[in-house]
Write a protein that holds these residues in place. Structure first.
Motif, PDB file in Angstrom:
ATOM      1  N   SER A  77       1.111  16.957  10.113  1.00 57.94           N
ATOM      2  CA  SER A  77       0.412  16.169   9.106  1.00 57.94           C
ATOM      3  C   SER A  77       1.030  14.787   8.983  1.00 57.94           C
ATOM      4  CB  SER A  77       0.474  16.869   7.750  1.00 57.94           C
ATOM      5  OG  SER A  77       1.822  16.958   7.322  1.00 57.94           O
ATOM      6  N   ILE A  78       0.243  13.877   8.457  1.00 61.61           N
ATOM      7  CA  ILE A  78       0.736  12.566   8.052  1.00 61.61           C
ATOM      8  C   ILE A  78       1.004  12.705   6.563  1.00 61.61           C
ATOM      9  CG2 ILE A  78       0.194  10.130   7.787  1.00 61.61           C
ATOM     10  CD1 ILE A  78      -1.725  10.486  10.208  1.00 61.61           C
ATOM     11  N   ASN A  79       2.273  12.717   6.178  1.00 64.52           N
ATOM     12  CA  ASN A  79       2.636  12.978   4.786  1.00 64.52           C
ATOM     13  C   ASN A  79       2.369  11.784   3.879  1.00 64.52           C
ATOM     14  OD1 ASN A  79       3.535  15.515   5.598  1.00 64.52           O
ATOM     15  ND2 ASN A  79       5.535  14.694   6.097  1.00 64.52           N
ATOM     16  N   SER A  80       2.953  10.645   4.209  1.00 66.10           N
ATOM     17  CA  SER A  80       2.790   9.453   3.380  1.00 66.10           C
ATOM     18  C   SER A  80       3.081   8.212   4.203  1.00 66.10           C
ATOM     19  CB  SER A  80       3.725   9.506   2.169  1.00 66.10           C
ATOM     20  OG  SER A  80       5.065   9.497   2.596  1.00 66.10           O
ATOM     21  N   TYR A  81       2.662   7.080   3.679  1.00 67.20           N
ATOM     22  CA  TYR A  81       2.976   5.814   4.324  1.00 67.20           C
ATOM     23  C   TYR A  81       3.050   4.717   3.262  1.00 67.20           C
ATOM     24  CZ  TYR A  81      -2.134   5.240   4.258  1.00 67.20           C
ATOM     25  OH  TYR A  81      -3.455   5.171   3.892  1.00 67.20           O
ATOM     26  N   THR A  82       3.887   3.741   3.537  1.00 67.97           N
ATOM     27  CA  THR A  82       4.018   2.560   2.690  1.00 67.97           C
ATOM     28  C   THR A  82       3.901   1.356   3.602  1.00 67.97           C
ATOM     29  OG1 THR A  82       5.528   3.758   1.240  1.00 67.97           O
ATOM     30  CG2 THR A  82       5.460   1.366   1.010  1.00 67.97           C
ATOM     31  N   ALA A  83       2.978   0.456   3.282  1.00 65.37           N
ATOM     32  CA  ALA A  83       2.741  -0.719   4.122  1.00 65.37           C
ATOM     33  C   ALA A  83       2.913  -1.987   3.299  1.00 65.37           C
ATOM     34  CB  ALA A  83       1.336  -0.668   4.710  1.00 65.37           C
ATOM     35  N   TYR A  84       3.478  -3.005   3.931  1.00 69.37           N
ATOM     36  CA  TYR A  84       3.692  -4.313   3.318  1.00 69.37           C
ATOM     37  C   TYR A  84       2.992  -5.338   4.200  1.00 69.37           C
ATOM     38  CZ  TYR A  84       7.428  -1.541   1.301  1.00 69.37           C
ATOM     39  OH  TYR A  84       8.138  -0.547   0.685  1.00 69.37           O
ATOM     40  N   PHE A  85       2.060  -6.102   3.610  1.00 74.48           N
ATOM     41  CA  PHE A  85       1.271  -7.035   4.414  1.00 74.48           C
ATOM     42  C   PHE A  85       1.223  -8.435   3.815  1.00 74.48           C
ATOM     43  CE2 PHE A  85      -1.039  -3.028   5.569  1.00 74.48           C
ATOM     44  CZ  PHE A  85      -0.786  -3.074   6.929  1.00 74.48           C
ATOM     45  N   LEU A  86       1.208  -9.421   4.692  1.00 71.22           N
ATOM     46  CA  LEU A  86       0.727 -10.757   4.354  1.00 71.22           C
ATOM     47  C   LEU A  86      -0.744 -10.745   4.705  1.00 71.22           C
ATOM     48  CD1 LEU A  86       3.467 -13.256   5.554  1.00 71.22           C
ATOM     49  CD2 LEU A  86       2.770 -12.733   3.213  1.00 71.22           C
ATOM     50  N   LYS A  87      -1.548 -11.443   3.908  1.00 75.87           N
ATOM     51  CA  LYS A  87      -2.997 -11.345   4.068  1.00 75.87           C
ATOM     52  C   LYS A  87      -3.639 -12.736   4.088  1.00 75.87           C
ATOM     53  CE  LYS A  87      -6.845  -8.961   1.816  1.00 75.87           C
ATOM     54  NZ  LYS A  87      -7.209  -8.121   0.675  1.00 75.87           N
ATOM     55  N   PRO A  88      -3.634 -13.419   5.252  1.00 75.70           N
ATOM     56  CA  PRO A  88      -4.370 -14.681   5.343  1.00 75.70           C
ATOM     57  C   PRO A  88      -5.874 -14.402   5.353  1.00 75.70           C
ATOM     58  CG  PRO A  88      -3.362 -14.140   7.448  1.00 75.70           C
ATOM     59  CD  PRO A  88      -2.920 -13.097   6.476  1.00 75.70           C
TER      60      PRO A  88
ATOM     61  N   ARG B  61       0.848  -1.193   0.000  1.00 78.17           N
ATOM     62  CA  ARG B  61       0.000   0.000   0.000  1.00 78.17           C
ATOM     63  C   ARG B  61       0.880   1.238   0.000  1.00 78.17           C
ATOM     64  NH1 ARG B  61      -4.976  -1.205   4.000  1.00 78.17           N
ATOM     65  NH2 ARG B  61      -5.286  -3.355   3.322  1.00 78.17           N
ATOM     66  N   VAL B  62       0.521   2.182  -0.842  1.00 79.47           N
ATOM     67  CA  VAL B  62       1.163   3.490  -0.849  1.00 79.47           C
ATOM     68  C   VAL B  62       0.065   4.492  -0.561  1.00 79.47           C
ATOM     69  CG1 VAL B  62       2.453   5.167  -2.200  1.00 79.47           C
ATOM     70  CG2 VAL B  62       2.883   2.730  -2.518  1.00 79.47           C
ATOM     71  N   GLY B  63       0.193   5.188   0.573  1.00 76.57           N
ATOM     72  CA  GLY B  63      -0.867   6.084   0.999  1.00 76.57           C
ATOM     73  C   GLY B  63      -0.390   7.491   1.261  1.00 76.57           C
ATOM     74  N   PHE B  64      -1.334   8.401   1.236  1.00 77.89           N
ATOM     75  CA  PHE B  64      -1.065   9.815   1.480  1.00 77.89           C
ATOM     76  C   PHE B  64      -2.081  10.328   2.475  1.00 77.89           C
ATOM     77  CE2 PHE B  64      -0.059   8.595  -2.850  1.00 77.89           C
ATOM     78  CZ  PHE B  64       1.303   8.807  -2.849  1.00 77.89           C
ATOM     79  N   GLY B  65      -1.603  10.919   3.554  1.00 75.07           N
ATOM     80  CA  GLY B  65      -2.473  11.408   4.616  1.00 75.07           C
ATOM     81  C   GLY B  65      -2.760  12.880   4.464  1.00 75.07           C
ATOM     82  N   GLY B  66      -3.229  13.453   5.549  1.00 74.70           N
ATOM     83  CA  GLY B  66      -3.591  14.859   5.536  1.00 74.70           C
ATOM     84  C   GLY B  66      -3.172  15.545   6.817  1.00 74.70           C
ATOM     85  N   GLN B  67      -3.733  16.704   7.048  1.00 71.24           N
ATOM     86  CA  GLN B  67      -3.394  17.540   8.194  1.00 71.24           C
ATOM     87  C   GLN B  67      -3.956  16.970   9.490  1.00 71.24           C
ATOM     88  OE1 GLN B  67      -1.463  20.369   8.023  1.00 71.24           O
ATOM     89  NE2 GLN B  67      -1.137  19.712   5.931  1.00 71.24           N
ATOM     90  N   ILE B  68      -3.184  17.112  10.558  1.00 73.51           N
ATOM     91  CA  ILE B  68      -3.667  16.815  11.909  1.00 73.51           C
ATOM     92  C   ILE B  68      -3.379  18.061  12.756  1.00 73.51           C
ATOM     93  CG2 ILE B  68      -3.749  14.301  12.000  1.00 73.51           C
ATOM     94  CD1 ILE B  68      -0.887  14.222  12.858  1.00 73.51           C
ATOM     95  N   PRO B  69      -4.249  19.077  12.636  1.00 74.32           N
ATOM     96  CA  PRO B  69      -4.015  20.365  13.276  1.00 74.32           C
ATOM     97  C   PRO B  69      -3.924  20.289  14.797  1.00 74.32           C
ATOM     98  CG  PRO B  69      -6.172  20.336  12.207  1.00 74.32           C
ATOM     99  CD  PRO B  69      -5.487  19.045  11.880  1.00 74.32           C
ATOM    100  N   THR B  70      -4.556  19.302  15.425  1.00 75.45           N
ATOM    101  CA  THR B  70      -4.486  19.164  16.873  1.00 75.45           C
ATOM    102  C   THR B  70      -3.034  19.049  17.335  1.00 75.45           C
ATOM    103  OG1 THR B  70      -6.605  18.038  16.860  1.00 75.45           O
ATOM    104  CG2 THR B  70      -5.269  17.793  18.843  1.00 75.45           C
ATOM    105  N   PHE B  71      -2.196  18.388  16.524  1.00 72.45           N
ATOM    106  CA  PHE B  71      -0.782  18.200  16.860  1.00 72.45           C
ATOM    107  C   PHE B  71       0.122  19.130  16.069  1.00 72.45           C
ATOM    108  CE2 PHE B  71      -2.310  13.617  17.382  1.00 72.45           C
ATOM    109  CZ  PHE B  71      -2.752  13.869  18.667  1.00 72.45           C
ATOM    110  N   GLY B  72      -0.453  20.066  15.327  1.00 75.23           N
ATOM    111  CA  GLY B  72       0.343  21.014  14.562  1.00 75.23           C
ATOM    112  C   GLY B  72       1.181  20.345  13.487  1.00 75.23           C
TER     113      GLY B  72
END
Length: 180
Positions: free
Chosen positions: A84-95, A71-82
Motif C-alpha cells: 500500500s501507499i500509506n501517506s505522502y507529504t509534498a512541498y511545491f512551488l507553483k508558478p 500537501r498531506v495525502g493518504f493512499g490506499g492498497q496496491i494489491p498487485t505489489f502486495g
C-alpha cells in the motif's frame, strides 16, 4: 493518530488564515483533493485511490503568479505489489499563468516524501516531484476547481527486487477555497 493530527493542524490553519494573511499580503487557499495514484514497478502498473489536504498561498511579495503549497495525502492498497501507499507529504512551488479571467494553468515543482509498504518491506523516501494542472474559478471568486497530473516519485532503478524501482504518479481533481 498521525493522520488525525495532520487533519486537525490543517483545520486550525484554516481558521487562523484570514487574520495573518491580510497583514502579510498573501492569498491563502485550502483544498481537498481526490486522486488516482499509479504505481509502476518493473513494468507492472497498479492504481490506488488517494486523497489529500492542500494548504497553500500566493507569494504576492515575490510575484502574484507564484505560490507555495504543502500537501498531506493518504493512499490506499496496491494489491498487485502486495502492499500500500500509506501517506505522502509534498512541498511545491507553483508558478502560474492566467489564460482567461477564470482559467489559470500552473506547474508544480518540489519534493515529496512517500511512505509505502511493498512485498513485505516498509519504505519511506524523498524524491523530486513535478506536475502540471489548471484551475477554473467559478463565478464565486473564492471557490475554484482544479485538475492536475503530478509525478510524485520517479524510479531510481528498474529492478523488480529493489523498492527504489517504484515510480508513482497521479491525476487528481480538487475543490479549492481561497481567502481574498
Amino acid at each position: 493518530m498521525e493522520k488525525f493530527m495532520w487533519f486537525m493542524m490543517l483545520v486550525m490553519m484554516g481558521f487562523a488564515s484570514p487574520a495573518w494573511a491580510s497583514k502579510m499580503n498573501i492569498d491563502p487557499y485550502f483544498a481537498v483533493d481526490v486522486s488516482a495514484l499509479q504505481a509502476n514497478l518493473a513494468g507492472s502498473n497498479a492504481t490506488s485511490a488517494a486523497f489529500s489536504f492542500i494548504a497553500g498561498s500566493t507569494l504576492n511579495w515575490i510575484s502574484p503568479n507564484l505560490g507555495a503549497e504543502v500537501r498531506v495525502g493518504f493512499g490506499g492498497q496496491i494489491p498487485t505489489f502486495g502492499g500500500s501507499i500509506n501517506s505522502y507529504t509534498a512541498y511545491f512551488l507553483k508558478p502560474s499563468m492566467e489564460v482567461t479571467r477564470r482559467l489559470d494553468v500552473y506547474a508544480l515543482l518540489g519534493g515529496t516524501t512517500i511512505s509505502m509498504d511493498i512485498a513485505g518491506f516498509s519504505y519511506a523516501d524523498t524524491s523530486p516531484s513535478y506536475g502540471l494542472g489548471f484551475t477554473y474559478h467559478v463565478p464565486n471568486e473564492s471557490l475554484s476547481f482544479a485538475a492536475e497530473w503530478v509525478q510524485y516519485r520517479r524510479n531510481s532503478d528498474q529492478s523488480s527486487t529493489n523498492i527504489s524501482g517504484v515510480s508513482i504518479s497521479g491525476v487528481s481533481a480538487s475543490f479549492v477555497f481561497s481567502y481574498y
